[in-house]
Design a protein around this motif. Structure first.
Motif, mmCIF file in Angstrom:
data_model
loop_
_atom_site.group_PDB
_atom_site.id
_atom_site.type_symbol
_atom_site.label_atom_id
_atom_site.label_comp_id
_atom_site.label_asym_id
_atom_site.label_seq_id
_atom_site.Cartn_x
_atom_site.Cartn_y
_atom_site.Cartn_z
ATOM 1 N N GLN A 120 39.280 40.571 42.140
ATOM 2 C CA GLN A 120 39.638 41.506 41.311
ATOM 3 C C GLN A 120 40.326 42.452 42.366
ATOM 4 O O GLN A 120 40.968 42.850 42.071
ATOM 5 C CB GLN A 120 38.756 42.150 40.882
ATOM 6 N N LEU A 121 40.720 41.940 43.545
ATOM 7 C CA LEU A 121 41.835 42.806 44.771
ATOM 8 C C LEU A 121 42.773 42.375 44.280
ATOM 9 O O LEU A 121 43.422 41.638 44.137
ATOM 10 C CB LEU A 121 41.054 42.685 45.932
ATOM 11 N N ALA A 128 39.195 30.745 41.807
ATOM 12 C CA ALA A 128 39.187 32.149 41.660
ATOM 13 C C ALA A 128 40.139 33.137 42.689
ATOM 14 O O ALA A 128 40.819 34.362 41.773
ATOM 15 C CB ALA A 128 37.668 32.984 41.947
ATOM 16 N N GLY A 129 41.501 32.220 43.140
ATOM 17 C CA GLY A 129 42.480 32.439 43.767
ATOM 18 C C GLY A 129 42.406 33.254 45.157
ATOM 19 O O GLY A 129 42.769 34.065 45.834
ATOM 20 N N LEU A 130 41.003 33.042 45.719
ATOM 21 C CA LEU A 130 40.754 33.009 47.053
ATOM 22 C C LEU A 130 40.954 32.549 48.241
ATOM 23 O O LEU A 130 41.121 31.030 47.641
ATOM 24 C CB LEU A 130 39.166 33.675 47.655
ATOM 25 N N GLU A 157 24.673 33.810 42.456
ATOM 26 C CA GLU A 157 24.811 34.625 42.852
ATOM 27 C C GLU A 157 26.539 35.300 44.292
ATOM 28 O O GLU A 157 27.704 35.871 44.083
ATOM 29 C CB GLU A 157 24.274 35.066 44.615
ATOM 30 N N ALA A 158 26.623 33.565 44.860
ATOM 31 C CA ALA A 158 27.462 33.224 45.048
ATOM 32 C C ALA A 158 29.149 33.500 44.416
ATOM 33 O O ALA A 158 30.243 34.196 44.717
ATOM 34 C CB ALA A 158 28.388 32.210 46.293
ATOM 35 N N LYS A 159 29.106 32.729 43.451
ATOM 36 C CA LYS A 159 30.113 32.576 42.386
ATOM 37 C C LYS A 159 30.660 34.115 41.984
ATOM 38 O O LYS A 159 32.180 34.810 41.473
ATOM 39 C CB LYS A 159 30.346 32.186 41.365
ATOM 40 N N ASN A 160 29.656 35.221 42.186
ATOM 41 C CA ASN A 160 29.806 36.336 41.237
ATOM 42 C C ASN A 160 30.597 37.043 42.703
ATOM 43 O O ASN A 160 31.578 37.724 42.179
ATOM 44 C CB ASN A 160 27.874 37.054 41.057
ATOM 45 N N LEU A 161 30.205 37.268 44.249
ATOM 46 C CA LEU A 161 30.561 38.174 44.533
ATOM 47 C C LEU A 161 32.230 37.488 44.701
ATOM 48 O O LEU A 161 33.574 38.322 45.218
ATOM 49 C CB LEU A 161 29.909 36.922 46.160
ATOM 50 N N PHE A 162 32.848 35.808 44.076
ATOM 51 C CA PHE A 162 33.688 35.805 44.233
ATOM 52 C C PHE A 162 34.649 36.339 42.952
ATOM 53 O O PHE A 162 36.151 36.576 44.202
ATOM 54 C CB PHE A 162 34.818 34.072 44.274
#
Ligand code: SF4
Length: 365
Positions: free
Chosen positions: A55-56, A85-87, A45-50
């Motif tokens: 995508q922003l 993921a780029g965050l 679920e956390a990875k889905n959030l990332f």
């Protein structure tokens, strides 16, 4: 008039990875508990959030907070996933046995860019607030270990009745440690913090003016739940002087500790508010405008976080500065806007006035 532009996405996302923590700090926002909740977001679920955040167009800084995030056994995997993921990833660990040179190296290698460590006072005050003897020296060690690991270390300090006159000395300690970012939290009556006495608007005004002075030593000063510091920044840059005796004492101690100022103010003119650049997700995935504003506006288990951020009517009102009371007509509302969390805590209205600002104190209205 300075129009903020965080309409399309937050600048900073706080994620409460867990509510569990070994410490029992008296001002804890999370009112931390001893063991992990089965309701925490899972790894997937956390990875889905990332993935949603990545995508922003401008991926936000993800701050993994708690509780103590190091209590999660998947924390390094999560740092790596968010970072890949780029965050830009920041972590706020508690000073505990889990925070050491080895764990710092793993975090750094997993992609963590920033780490914040709390230092709320000189030795005895810090230990009184943290509730653990010996934790002051461990905190200093953790800061030094973090610096050695190559992670950018930020020090956080919560301002309270019992420590605000120590602020000049705390600043000197962190300056000598080589810290370049100091984040100062103004309390909101929530969690364990509600058991403490808050400062008066006059005391907050003195502290803001002190922080303006402290920002002239090449250390980046940031604040949390103190948006009216941007009014103070404007007033000071226009030559206004603070005449409070409390400020005079803080200023005298600062100059005694640090000497005369050496730089322009590092305070940013453009700030954030809960819901305006900031969003908070608790350990169960519930979305809030900020960590101190307990008004749920969705859950990442069912909702698209970015859509909630953009479309929540509360958040739109905050971003449009559609406030009630003095903050609604104040000429500083675009730079400042008042703490939405404090307005809610005092008046039950997230769009009301911030009672900590001296412009809202009875002597000024
Ligand atoms: S009255 Fe409200 S908007 Fe104006 S400076 Fe104070 S807190 Fe900020």
């Amino acid at each position: 008039m300075l129009k903020l532009s965080y309409d399309n996405g937050p600048l900073i996302v706080f994620w409460e990875t867990t509510k569990a923590c070994e410490l029992k700090c008296i001002h804890c926002r999370a009112s931390a508990i001893e063991s992990r909740s089965p309701e925490e977001l899972t790894t997937e679920e956390a990875k889905n959030l990332f993935g949603q955040l990545a995508q922003l167009a401008r991926p936000p800084v993800l701050i993994m907070t708690g509780g103590n995030p190091l209590i999660r056994d998947d924390i390094y995997e999560l740092i790596k996933s968010a970072s890949s993921a780029g965050l830009p990833v920041a972590i706020s660990p508690a000073v505990s046995q889990k925070l050491n040179q080895d764990s710092l190296t793993i975090m750094k290698n997993a992609g963590a860019k920033f780490m914040s460590i709390s230092l709320d006072g000189l030795s005895s005050t810090h230990e009184k607030i943290r509730g653990i003897s010996g934790v002051y020296q461990e905190t200093i060690k953790a800061i030094n270990d973090g610096i050695k690991s190559g992670i950018t270390v930020q020090v956080n300090t919560a301002v309270m009745k019992i420590n605000y006159m120590e602020l000049p000395m705390i600043f000197k300690v962190i300056y000598d440690l080589g810290i370049k970012i100091w984040e100062v939290f103004f309390l909101i009556q929530t969690g364990r913090g509600s058991e403490l006495l808050d400062l008066t608007p006059e005391e907050y005004e003195a502290v803001c003016n002190f922080l303006y002075d402290a920002s002239q030593y090449n250390v980046q000063i940031r604040t949390v739940e103190c948006p009216f510091i941007r009014r103070v920044l404007k007033e000071r840059s226009e030559g206004k002087k603070c005449t409070s005796p409390i400020y005079r004492k803080l200023n005298e101690e600062l100059v005694k500790q640090m000497g005369e100022p050496i730089s322009q103010s590092t305070l940013g003119q453009r700030g954030t508010l809960d819901g305006d650049g900031i969003i908070f997700i608790d350990h169960k995935g519930t979305i809030y405008p900020g960590g101190f504003l307990p008004l749920p506006i969705g859950n990442v288990r069912n909702d698209d976080l970015v859509k909630v951020y953009r479309e929540s009517s509360l958040l739109k009102s905050i971003r449009n500065r559609s406030f009630n009371g003095n903050c609604g007509t104040c000429k500083y509302r675009w730079e400042c806007g008042g703490s939405r969390a404090r307005s809610f805590a005092y008046f039950g209205d997230p769009l009301g006035s911030d009672p900590a600002c001296i412009l809202n104190s009875p002597v000024h209205i």
